[in-house]
Design a protein around this motif. Sequence first.
Motif, short mmCIF file in Angstrom:
data_model
loop_
_atom_site.label_atom_id
_atom_site.label_comp_id
_atom_site.label_asym_id
_atom_site.label_seq_id
_atom_site.Cartn_x
_atom_site.Cartn_y
_atom_site.Cartn_z
N ALA A 179 -0.64 10.29 -6.10
CA ALA A 179 -1.26 11.40 -5.36
C ALA A 179 -1.99 10.95 -4.10
CB ALA A 179 -2.22 12.21 -6.26
N ALA A 180 -1.71 9.74 -3.63
CA ALA A 180 -2.28 9.30 -2.35
C ALA A 180 -1.39 9.81 -1.22
CB ALA A 180 -2.37 7.78 -2.30
N SER A 181 -1.99 10.44 -0.22
CA SER A 181 -1.27 10.94 0.94
C SER A 181 -1.41 9.95 2.09
CB SER A 181 -1.82 12.31 1.35
OG SER A 181 -3.19 12.19 1.71
N LEU A 182 -0.81 10.25 3.22
CA LEU A 182 -0.88 9.34 4.37
C LEU A 182 -2.32 9.07 4.80
CD1 LEU A 182 0.72 7.63 6.34
CD2 LEU A 182 1.04 9.66 7.78
N PRO A 183 -3.21 10.06 4.85
CA PRO A 183 -4.61 9.73 5.16
C PRO A 183 -5.23 8.77 4.15
CG PRO A 183 -4.23 12.07 5.50
CD PRO A 183 -2.99 11.53 4.87
N ILE A 211 3.29 -1.17 4.25
CA ILE A 211 2.89 0.23 4.13
C ILE A 211 4.12 1.03 3.69
CG2 ILE A 211 1.90 2.24 5.27
CD1 ILE A 211 -0.01 -0.14 5.14
N SER A 212 4.03 1.64 2.52
CA SER A 212 5.16 2.37 1.96
C SER A 212 5.01 3.87 2.25
CB SER A 212 5.24 2.14 0.45
OG SER A 212 6.26 2.92 -0.13
N ILE A 213 6.02 4.45 2.89
CA ILE A 213 6.01 5.87 3.24
C ILE A 213 7.05 6.60 2.37
CG2 ILE A 213 6.37 7.54 5.10
CD1 ILE A 213 3.94 5.78 5.54
N TYR A 214 6.65 7.77 1.88
CA TYR A 214 7.53 8.61 1.07
C TYR A 214 7.64 9.95 1.79
CZ TYR A 214 9.58 10.68 -3.14
OH TYR A 214 10.43 11.29 -4.03
N PRO A 215 8.72 10.72 1.58
CA PRO A 215 8.92 11.96 2.34
C PRO A 215 7.76 12.94 2.34
CG PRO A 215 10.96 11.37 1.27
CD PRO A 215 9.94 10.38 0.80
N ASN A 216 6.97 13.00 1.24
CA ASN A 216 5.87 13.96 1.26
C ASN A 216 4.68 13.49 2.08
OD1 ASN A 216 4.76 12.04 -0.45
ND2 ASN A 216 4.69 13.37 -2.25
N ASP A 217 4.76 12.29 2.68
CA ASP A 217 3.73 11.84 3.63
C ASP A 217 3.93 12.43 5.02
OD1 ASP A 217 2.30 10.10 1.86
OD2 ASP A 217 3.93 8.64 2.04
N LEU A 218 5.09 13.03 5.25
CA LEU A 218 5.44 13.56 6.57
C LEU A 218 5.73 15.06 6.47
CD1 LEU A 218 7.84 10.65 7.66
CD2 LEU A 218 5.41 10.93 8.21
N ILE A 248 0.85 -1.19 0.00
CA ILE A 248 0.00 0.00 0.00
C ILE A 248 0.88 1.23 0.00
CG2 ILE A 248 -1.74 1.27 1.33
CD1 ILE A 248 -2.66 -1.47 2.43
N GLY A 249 0.63 2.14 -0.92
CA GLY A 249 1.45 3.34 -0.98
C GLY A 249 0.98 4.32 -2.04
N ASP A 250 1.87 5.23 -2.39
CA ASP A 250 1.51 6.28 -3.35
C ASP A 250 2.12 5.96 -4.72
OD1 ASP A 250 4.18 6.79 -2.88
OD2 ASP A 250 3.88 8.76 -1.97
#
Length: 426
Positions: free
Chosen positions: A161-165, A185-192, A121-123
């Motif tokens: 274009a999916a954000s953390l929410p 769960i994949s996190i990218y810098p623009n999620d924070l 799951i990620g952006d």
Amino acid sequence: MSQTPDAAATAPRPARKLSRRRLWLFRLVTLLALAAGQEALFRVVFPTPEIVGFNRVHYQQIAQSHPQIGRAMERGLVYDRLLIESRPDGFSEVQSLNAYGFRGPDFRADPDPARRRILVIGDSVVEGQGASDGTTITAAWSRMLASEGTPAEVINLGAIAASLPHLWSITRDAVPLLRPSDVVISIYPNDLPAPFTPTLWNEPARKFERAQVDYRPKIVDLIERAIIEKPIHRRWFHPAIRFFSPVPDGTNPWSDGRPKPPSLRADLYEDMKAGRLNPWLHAQSRDVPGQLGHDFSTGGSPILFLERMRDVCRASGARMMVAYTPFCGVVGPRYAPALVDVGMDPDTAEALATDPKYRGQNRVMADVCRQLGLPLADATADLEAADSSAPQYWAYDTHPNPDGYATIARRIHETWKASLAQPPEP
């Protein structure tokens, strides 16, 4: 003159006429065969998604003011094709989507008990912006698992274009629905830094129904849908949709008529206006340094999001792990000139790869995952090592290139394998 016996034997015989009954039977069998062939063809070309209402269009930022938004939300993205281009990087990729609008092969609602089912799951990094269908993270990981003899189904639930929410919403809805054995769960810098959204956290999961088995001829269903203006989904013959629309489309930020910023190179500005380059890169050049250098002692930790995701996974009996992909400028200095071209301050662009303050996200992700007992696949060191030999990112698009996606997939795979040897958290 009388015929000889041999001549009589070889003389042509008059054709036997079919009886009326046999003629009508032949016609009936032919019509039934044509009808059955048409029905089979129509059911293949115009499928009905097994899960009603589950579609990536609900989990990404979209133009809410678009006049066709209501119809688009009802139809969703089904077997569509997205064209994503980056002229200065030299790539133009058409992404093929499945029945639920995500990238990768179709999947059934129920998992195959003989295989592990893994949701990633990620952006846009998970979706694989800038990569062909066979070089995304999930495609590369699937090959690694197959080469080791691990029966597994890796499902790509990435959405540009999916954000953390949005990632929380996908997790909340997809995990109980698809019942995976593992979730990444994949996190990218623009999620924070993470927003504080208690209302969103308390929203119940969406309810999805299975499509009813329709025994009517498919053409009857298609005619009915056309009359009452219900969505008609087709598997093939989709023209590619340009994901970045050119000016004056309202989804392009340059459609507001503002002039070219002095810090943005002129040809790149024209590419952004024409949809040949991500038009949001100039805004990213302003925002990313602040996201990377954020002081998490003031707030913005993703712990509440990840804790809720972990709880959803545990409730469904799934193992969860987290993956972190760094921004290109942090990985090495080779990306600084392109970042300056799209508008980043030159001193900042040079400092991203050397100043420790731009590694704050790495530290907070490690701390949060340790507190929550979640494995963390931080690909920063892997990408740094690989980037010393060959670029792991596109210069201007800032997403990983196919080599970079393969490096990230290897880090996820190694972390996942190590986590299987550890007992699950109580």
